[in-house]
Design a protein around this motif. Structure first.
Motif, PDB file in Angstrom:
ATOM      1  N   GLN A 261      -2.897  44.841  33.334  1.00 51.12           N
ATOM      2  CA  GLN A 261      -1.557  44.484  32.440  1.00 51.12           C
ATOM      3  C   GLN A 261      -0.908  43.673  32.757  1.00 51.12           C
ATOM      4  O   GLN A 261      -0.008  43.324  31.919  1.00 51.12           O
ATOM      5  CB  GLN A 261      -0.238  45.584  33.795  1.00 51.12           C
ATOM      6  N   VAL A 262      -1.283  43.191  34.068  1.00 51.48           N
ATOM      7  CA  VAL A 262      -0.828  41.055  33.554  1.00 51.48           C
ATOM      8  C   VAL A 262      -1.926  40.238  32.788  1.00 51.48           C
ATOM      9  O   VAL A 262      -0.853  39.792  31.575  1.00 51.48           O
ATOM     10  CB  VAL A 262      -1.354  40.383  34.829  1.00 51.48           C
ATOM     11  N   LEU A 263      -3.475  40.446  32.579  1.00 51.82           N
ATOM     12  CA  LEU A 263      -3.876  40.357  31.427  1.00 51.82           C
ATOM     13  C   LEU A 263      -3.402  40.854  30.139  1.00 51.82           C
ATOM     14  O   LEU A 263      -3.019  40.051  29.501  1.00 51.82           O
ATOM     15  CB  LEU A 263      -4.985  40.696  31.800  1.00 51.82           C
ATOM     16  N   ALA A 264      -2.627  41.990  30.041  1.00 51.20           N
ATOM     17  CA  ALA A 264      -2.502  42.328  28.499  1.00 51.20           C
ATOM     18  C   ALA A 264      -0.895  41.707  28.843  1.00 51.20           C
ATOM     19  O   ALA A 264      -0.918  40.798  27.306  1.00 51.20           O
ATOM     20  CB  ALA A 264      -1.896  43.555  29.034  1.00 51.20           C
ATOM     21  N   LEU A 265      -0.198  41.346  29.347  1.00 53.57           N
ATOM     22  CA  LEU A 265       1.400  40.773  28.864  1.00 53.57           C
ATOM     23  C   LEU A 265       0.667  38.889  29.278  1.00 53.57           C
ATOM     24  O   LEU A 265       1.020  38.232  27.742  1.00 53.57           O
ATOM     25  CB  LEU A 265       1.979  40.345  30.259  1.00 53.57           C
ATOM     26  N   VAL A 266      -0.408  38.210  29.452  1.00 55.29           N
ATOM     27  CA  VAL A 266      -1.136  37.156  29.394  1.00 55.29           C
ATOM     28  C   VAL A 266      -1.133  36.817  27.766  1.00 55.29           C
ATOM     29  O   VAL A 266      -1.014  36.341  26.617  1.00 55.29           O
ATOM     30  CB  VAL A 266      -2.285  36.648  30.280  1.00 55.29           C
ATOM     31  N   MET A 267      -2.114  38.116  27.530  1.00 50.98           N
ATOM     32  CA  MET A 267      -1.934  38.148  26.236  1.00 50.98           C
ATOM     33  C   MET A 267      -1.039  38.340  25.118  1.00 50.98           C
ATOM     34  O   MET A 267      -1.609  37.919  23.734  1.00 50.98           O
ATOM     35  CB  MET A 267      -3.176  39.577  25.521  1.00 50.98           C
ATOM     36  N   VAL A 268      -0.349  38.720  24.878  1.00 49.86           N
ATOM     37  CA  VAL A 268       0.916  39.228  24.342  1.00 49.86           C
ATOM     38  C   VAL A 268       1.846  37.325  24.021  1.00 49.86           C
ATOM     39  O   VAL A 268       2.134  37.262  23.639  1.00 49.86           O
ATOM     40  CB  VAL A 268       2.147  39.968  25.027  1.00 49.86           C
ATOM     41  N   ILE A 269       1.891  36.809  25.440  1.00 53.72           N
ATOM     42  CA  ILE A 269       2.457  35.893  25.176  1.00 53.72           C
ATOM     43  C   ILE A 269       1.321  34.811  24.474  1.00 53.72           C
ATOM     44  O   ILE A 269       2.335  34.004  23.877  1.00 53.72           O
ATOM     45  CB  ILE A 269       2.995  34.695  26.766  1.00 53.72           C
ATOM     46  N   PHE A 270       0.708  34.665  24.594  1.00 55.06           N
ATOM     47  CA  PHE A 270      -0.340  33.741  24.186  1.00 55.06           C
ATOM     48  C   PHE A 270      -0.452  34.122  22.789  1.00 55.06           C
ATOM     49  O   PHE A 270      -0.868  33.123  21.576  1.00 55.06           O
ATOM     50  CB  PHE A 270      -2.154  33.760  24.968  1.00 55.06           C
ATOM     51  N   ALA A 271      -0.472  35.577  22.007  1.00 52.88           N
ATOM     52  CA  ALA A 271      -1.138  35.838  21.052  1.00 52.88           C
ATOM     53  C   ALA A 271       0.813  34.827  19.928  1.00 52.88           C
ATOM     54  O   ALA A 271       0.570  34.531  19.338  1.00 52.88           O
ATOM     55  CB  ALA A 271      -1.009  36.688  20.508  1.00 52.88           C
ATOM     56  N   VAL A 272       1.383  34.771  20.687  1.00 53.10           N
ATOM     57  CA  VAL A 272       2.941  34.971  20.393  1.00 53.10           C
ATOM     58  C   VAL A 272       2.551  33.262  19.913  1.00 53.10           C
ATOM     59  O   VAL A 272       2.961  32.604  19.223  1.00 53.10           O
ATOM     60  CB  VAL A 272       4.046  35.549  20.409  1.00 53.10           C
ATOM     61  N   VAL A 273       2.947  32.660  21.269  1.00 53.51           N
ATOM     62  CA  VAL A 273       3.256  31.674  21.349  1.00 53.51           C
ATOM     63  C   VAL A 273       2.470  30.429  20.122  1.00 53.51           C
ATOM     64  O   VAL A 273       2.327  29.832  19.195  1.00 53.51           O
ATOM     65  CB  VAL A 273       2.561  30.947  22.669  1.00 53.51           C
ATOM     66  N   THR A 274       0.768  31.178  19.632  1.00 55.94           N
ATOM     67  CA  THR A 274      -0.401  30.439  19.369  1.00 55.94           C
ATOM     68  C   THR A 274       0.269  30.383  18.046  1.00 55.94           C
ATOM     69  O   THR A 274       0.586  29.196  16.921  1.00 55.94           O
ATOM     70  CB  THR A 274      -1.603  30.673  19.915  1.00 55.94           C
ATOM     71  N   ASP A 275       0.824  31.842  17.509  1.00 56.60           N
ATOM     72  CA  ASP A 275       0.840  31.896  16.112  1.00 56.60           C
ATOM     73  C   ASP A 275       1.860  31.532  15.822  1.00 56.60           C
ATOM     74  O   ASP A 275       2.098  30.401  14.216  1.00 56.60           O
ATOM     75  CB  ASP A 275       0.975  33.188  16.052  1.00 56.60           C
ATOM     76  N   ILE A 276       3.362  31.008  17.015  1.00 50.01           N
ATOM     77  CA  ILE A 276       4.575  30.072  16.024  1.00 50.01           C
ATOM     78  C   ILE A 276       3.968  28.887  16.212  1.00 50.01           C
ATOM     79  O   ILE A 276       4.193  27.862  15.248  1.00 50.01           O
ATOM     80  CB  ILE A 276       5.545  30.327  17.373  1.00 50.01           C
ATOM     81  N   PHE A 277       3.313  28.382  17.608  1.00 45.22           N
ATOM     82  CA  PHE A 277       2.993  26.955  17.227  1.00 45.22           C
ATOM     83  C   PHE A 277       2.157  26.224  16.325  1.00 45.22           C
ATOM     84  O   PHE A 277       2.220  25.314  15.641  1.00 45.22           O
ATOM     85  CB  PHE A 277       1.560  26.773  18.460  1.00 45.22           C
ATOM     86  N   VAL A 278       0.975  27.411  14.836  1.00 46.80           N
ATOM     87  CA  VAL A 278       0.493  26.769  14.059  1.00 46.80           C
ATOM     88  C   VAL A 278       0.831  26.815  12.557  1.00 46.80           C
ATOM     89  O   VAL A 278       1.373  26.616  12.195  1.00 46.80           O
ATOM     90  CB  VAL A 278      -1.217  28.210  13.880  1.00 46.80           C
ATOM     91  N   ARG A 279       1.892  28.093  12.851  1.00 48.69           N
ATOM     92  CA  ARG A 279       2.796  28.223  11.556  1.00 48.69           C
ATOM     93  C   ARG A 279       3.148  27.140  11.609  1.00 48.69           C
ATOM     94  O   ARG A 279       3.970  26.567  10.252  1.00 48.69           O
ATOM     95  CB  ARG A 279       3.982  29.591  11.792  1.00 48.69           C
ATOM     96  N   ILE A 280       4.118  26.631  12.418  1.00 46.41           N
ATOM     97  CA  ILE A 280       5.010  25.473  12.614  1.00 46.41           C
ATOM     98  C   ILE A 280       3.652  24.418  12.482  1.00 46.41           C
ATOM     99  O   ILE A 280       4.899  23.523  11.290  1.00 46.41           O
ATOM    100  CB  ILE A 280       5.494  24.908  14.058  1.00 46.41           C
ATOM    101  N   ARG A 281       2.775  24.492  12.910  1.00 48.59           N
ATOM    102  CA  ARG A 281       1.747  22.437  11.974  1.00 48.59           C
ATOM    103  C   ARG A 281       1.719  22.729  10.818  1.00 48.59           C
ATOM    104  O   ARG A 281       1.513  22.236  10.063  1.00 48.59           O
ATOM    105  CB  ARG A 281       0.444  23.457  12.369  1.00 48.59           C
ATOM    106  N   LEU A 282       1.693  24.129  10.485  1.00 49.42           N
ATOM    107  CA  LEU A 282       1.379  24.623   8.883  1.00 49.42           C
ATOM    108  C   LEU A 282       2.820  24.136   7.544  1.00 49.42           C
ATOM    109  O   LEU A 282       1.940  23.524   7.018  1.00 49.42           O
ATOM    110  CB  LEU A 282       1.078  26.204   8.462  1.00 49.42           C
ATOM    111  N   LYS A 283       3.419  24.626   8.633  1.00 50.64           N
ATOM    112  CA  LYS A 283       4.529  24.464   7.660  1.00 50.64           C
ATOM    113  C   LYS A 283       4.900  22.540   7.151  1.00 50.64           C
ATOM    114  O   LYS A 283       5.362  21.694   6.405  1.00 50.64           O
ATOM    115  CB  LYS A 283       5.783  24.555   8.139  1.00 50.64           C
ATOM    116  N   LYS A 284       4.637  21.812   8.426  1.00 51.34           N
ATOM    117  CA  LYS A 284       4.658  20.120   8.649  1.00 51.34           C
ATOM    118  C   LYS A 284       3.772  20.090   7.609  1.00 51.34           C
ATOM    119  O   LYS A 284       3.944  17.948   7.191  1.00 51.34           O
ATOM    120  CB  LYS A 284       4.466  19.794  10.461  1.00 51.34           C
TER     121      LYS A 284
END
Length: 291
Positions: A261-284
């Motif tokens: 359950q802890v690992l699942a939560l880490v996966m979700v947070i990692f996926a969301v944060v990384t996706d947002i970060f990459v999208r911001i970089r692509l827009k710039k």
């Protein structure tokens, strides 16, 4: 209820004498292993088909699969043993008794991702592209593989008597420690069965939903690796919820926290944060190019 039976009484489904294995020329074959094998093959064929449609070399995926399957099995076993060390520390040879059960899907997935990056580095391939191509097959294989748990009468949740309630004989439960006090307190007087959440079914259905989502979104992804993130976030979200219902969860040593359950939560947070970060970089990028 007879030994070997499995029922979903509120759906009117009663299965008689469901076997755990069958014999071929005197050799016992467990349905668990057979179903896992079917899941692996279905996942591989899915990846190969996607590779063909996207102009990639399908042979790369057959080659990668040999190593991925091998190390995934090793990873799944090591993960399970690591968080069940009390059961193995006094008899290390039991670690190699795979036929007795004890594979954790998280360990297999972690090992598969490590193998992906190592293999791609050696072969000089793009690991994010290979990963995106393989993700639908991976989650499909997991959806199929969960039915191996059904055959083993394992990976069920706490007491439940709703629409999808599953009944199994007490003597058929793989590990008696999976029967919680709550489950035991709801066993009808004189009955030999338990009523539980079929969490293997919940996860299988959730994985099929993620599989469909990956196939639909595949043509709309914004960057290589996005389907990997969608897999991590989607699977992690479902696993986080379902793990809270299961009774056989592995705990972080010295705590009451379910490691999956802890690992699942880490996966979700990692996926969301990384996706947002990459999208911001692509827009710039276009702005930086104009400068």
């Amino acid at each position: 209820m007879n030994i070997g039976d499995i029922a979903f009484p509120n759906l009117g489904i009663y299965l008689k004498d469901v076997p755990r294995s069958f014999s071929v020329f005197g050799f016992e074959i467990a349905f668990y292993g057979l179903i896992i094998g079917i899941g692996v093959m279905a996942g591989l064929l899915t990846a190969v088909q996607i590779a063909k449609r996207t102009g990639q070399n399908p042979d790369d995926y057959w080659d990668f699969a040999i190593w991925a399957v091998l190390f995934s099995v090793i990873g799944a076993r090591l993960y399970y043993v690591a968080f069940s060390w009390e059961d193995y520390k006094d008899n290390l040879l039991d670690i190699f008794k795979l036929r007795s059960g004890g594979l954790a899907i998280y360990g297999g997935v972690i090992a598969a991702f490590i193998t992906l990056f190592v293999w791609c580095r050696i072969k000089k391939k793009n690991p994010l592209l290979i990963g995106d191509t393989a993700m639908p097959g991976l989650i499909l294989g997991q959806a199929i593989g969960r039915w191996g748990n059904f055959m083993n009468r394992e990976v069920f949740g706490d007491y439940y008597n709703g629409l999808l309630s599953m009944q199994i004989p007490i003597s058929d439960v793989r590990d008696s420690s999976d029967i919680t006090e709550n489950i035991a307190s709801h066993i009808p007087e004189g009955a030999n069965y338990i009523n539980v959440h079929p969490t293997f079914l919940y996860e299988s259905l959730w994985n099929l939903f993620i599989f469909a989502l990956l196939l639909i979104y595949r043509k709309h992804k914004k960057f290589d690796g996005e389907l990997c993130l969608l897999y991590l976030g989607g699977y992690g979200l479902g696993r986080f919820v379902i793990e809270g219902i299961r009774t056989d969860t592995l705990l972080i040593p010295g705590t009451a926290l379910p490691v999956s359950q802890v690992l699942a939560l880490v996966m979700v947070i990692f996926a969301v944060v990384t996706d947002i970060f990459v999208r911001i970089r692509l827009k710039k990028k276009p702005v930086e190019t104009e400068k």
